[in-house]
Design an enzyme around this catalytic site. Structure first.
Site, PDB file in Angstrom:
ATOM      1  N   LYS A  29     -10.479  11.886  -4.566  1.00 46.87           N
ATOM      2  CA  LYS A  29     -10.036  10.591  -4.045  1.00 46.87           C
ATOM      3  C   LYS A  29      -8.516  10.539  -4.111  1.00 46.87           C
ATOM      4  CE  LYS A  29     -10.302   5.622  -4.635  1.00 46.87           C
ATOM      5  NZ  LYS A  29     -10.914   4.479  -5.304  1.00 46.87           N
ATOM      6  N   ARG A  68      -1.411   3.601  -7.801  1.00 47.69           N
ATOM      7  CA  ARG A  68      -2.502   4.357  -8.398  1.00 47.69           C
ATOM      8  C   ARG A  68      -2.215   5.856  -8.488  1.00 47.69           C
ATOM      9  NH1 ARG A  68      -5.646   0.031  -8.450  1.00 47.69           N
ATOM     10  NH2 ARG A  68      -6.676  -0.841  -6.601  1.00 47.69           N
ATOM     11  N   LYS A  74     -12.325  11.487  -0.050  1.00 44.06           N
ATOM     12  CA  LYS A  74     -11.931  10.173   0.437  1.00 44.06           C
ATOM     13  C   LYS A  74     -10.412  10.056   0.445  1.00 44.06           C
ATOM     14  CE  LYS A  74     -12.061   5.399  -0.974  1.00 44.06           C
ATOM     15  NZ  LYS A  74     -12.265   4.474  -2.030  1.00 44.06           N
ATOM     16  N   SER A  99     -11.247   2.024   4.985  1.00 48.07           N
ATOM     17  CA  SER A  99     -10.884   0.805   5.713  1.00 48.07           C
ATOM     18  C   SER A  99      -9.750   1.020   6.717  1.00 48.07           C
ATOM     19  CB  SER A  99     -10.504  -0.283   4.708  1.00 48.07           C
ATOM     20  OG  SER A  99      -9.463   0.154   3.860  1.00 48.07           O
TER      21      SER A  99
HETATM   22  C1  PBG Z   1     -12.017   1.044  -5.779  1.00 49.99           C
HETATM   23  C2  PBG Z   1     -12.157   1.516  -4.381  1.00 49.99           C
HETATM   24  C3  PBG Z   1     -11.205   1.529  -3.347  1.00 49.99           C
HETATM   25  C4  PBG Z   1     -11.884   1.942  -2.196  1.00 49.99           C
HETATM   26  C5  PBG Z   1     -13.188   2.195  -2.570  1.00 49.99           C
HETATM   27  N1  PBG Z   1     -13.328   1.956  -3.915  1.00 49.99           N
HETATM   28  C6  PBG Z   1      -9.802   1.099  -3.322  1.00 49.99           C
HETATM   29  C7  PBG Z   1      -8.774   1.784  -4.115  1.00 49.99           C
HETATM   30  O1  PBG Z   1      -8.997   2.801  -4.774  1.00 49.99           O
HETATM   31  O2  PBG Z   1      -7.677   1.229  -4.129  1.00 49.99           O
HETATM   32  C8  PBG Z   1     -11.287   2.054  -0.825  1.00 49.99           C
HETATM   33  C9  PBG Z   1     -12.250   1.901   0.310  1.00 49.99           C
HETATM   34  C10 PBG Z   1     -11.645   1.682   1.633  1.00 49.99           C
HETATM   35  O3  PBG Z   1     -10.411   1.667   1.817  1.00 49.99           O
HETATM   36  O4  PBG Z   1     -12.427   1.505   2.574  1.00 49.99           O
HETATM   37  N2  PBG Z   1     -11.343   1.883  -6.640  1.00 49.99           N
END
Ligand code: PBG
Length: 329
Positions: free
Chosen positions: A195, A217, A248, A274
């Protein structure tokens, strides 16, 4: 004048010939649909940066999932917005937390639909980070116990699978141990293994109100420039007991998806996040591209790269499109 002996165009002439030699399929069976649950009744709050998506109270969510199940989409990924945030993200592991309530309600109405829960703290913490903050930094080991509690509380509510997205080191192992001890040895883990610290989560953070209140983050999510490290992350999660691993975002990381499939050959998910959704929707709305074709091309590309499972906000649009026979050709 030399004529080509091999003419790839021969197999492109007719729609059925193209279909016959098509290498990649995109089917409704491959998709998971993310949903956002909020407290209240009769709430259906549109998310401006994700046109077509809404935050739903549990009663509305239940209507939505009947629809989703009826379309043949195998499962949903549930996110929750708490009533109150605090430094320890308490509502994330509360028995009557929003996700726990939503899981019970969905399982009640459509028991066969797979309910997968996002396991993280960021929507629930006042500082918006995915772990416990001490002395201005996100602490790894003290977070593990809380993350495991979140996962166990989701399993207790009836979740079919848990999906940790916090990116703390060792969380898959901690969750596996927690689930096993609580009697959920059969509950699988889909780990957000690779991620990345991505700008493409922007619309989600509006939707889930989960933007960090200080810093970013990058001390726990991966550096977008790294590919070899993604393989290491995946190997670690598999060692700790992950059943499905995930890359991801998806589109900017197709090489990572492809490498992961080749190196590990385990069930692989890709989260088309998203921002990927928002880009295609926005350009479609502006008339700058053909939204349906762009959607199918992007998601097919993610499958071609090697993803078995695609998590996408377009899941319902794809299901509707395939139902009417696709785009033809
Ligand atoms: C929570 C999480 C996030 C997403 C999924 N789980 C956001 C992040 O890590 O800031 C993002 C999903 C998306 O952008 O569709 N940690």
């Amino acid at each position: 004048m030399a004529h080509p002996v091999f003419r790839p165009r021969r197999l492109r002439e007719k729609p059925l010939l193209r279909k016959l030699v098509r290498e990649t399929t995109l089917g409704v069976d491959d998709l998971l649909y993310p949903l956002f649950a909020v407290h209240g009744r009769g709430v259906r709050e549109a998310i401006p940066s994700m046109p077509g998506q809404a935050r739903l109270s549990v009663d509305e969510l239940v209507k939505e999932v009947k629809d989703v199940a009826g379309m043949g989409i195998p499962g949903i990924v549930l996110f929750g917005l708490p009533a109150e945030k605090d430094p320890r993200g308490s509502e994330a592991y509360a028995e009557d937390g929003i996700v726990q309530q939503a899981v019970r309600a969905v399982k009640d109405v459509v028991p066969d639909l797979l309910v997968i829960t996002d396991v993280c703290l960021c929507q629930y913490t006042s500082h918006g980070h995915c772990g416990l903050v001490e002395g201005g930094t996100v602490r790894n080991d003290p977070t593990l116990e809380l993350i495991a509690r979140v996962a166990v509380s989701h399993a207790e509510a009836g979740a079919d699978m848990v999906a940790p997205s916090d990116m703390m080191d060792g969380r898959v192992g901690a969750i596996r141990e927690g689930l096993d001890e609580a009697g959920y040895a059969e509950t699988p883990i889909m780990a957000y293994s690779a991620k990345y610290a991505s700008a493409f989560y922007g619309p989600f953070r509006d939707a889930a109100d989960s933007a960090p209140q200080f810093g970013d983050r990058r001390s726990y999510q991966m550096d977008p420039a790294n590919g070899v490290e993604a393989m290491r992350e995946i190997a670690l999660d598999l060692d700790e007991g992950a059943d499905i691993v995930m890359v991801k975002p998806a589109l900017p990381y197709l090489d990572v998806i492809s490498r992961a499939k080749a190196e590990f050959g385990v069930p692989l998910a890709a989260y088309s996040v998203s921002g990927e959704y928002a880009m295609i929707r926005a350009a479609g709305r502006l008339g700058w591209l053909d939204e349906e074709r762009a959607m199918l091309e992007a998601l097919t590309g993610i499958r071609r790269a090697g993803a078995d499972i695609v998590i996408t906000y377009f899941a319902r649009d794809v299901a509707r499109l395939l139902e009417r026979g696709g785009l033809g050709g």
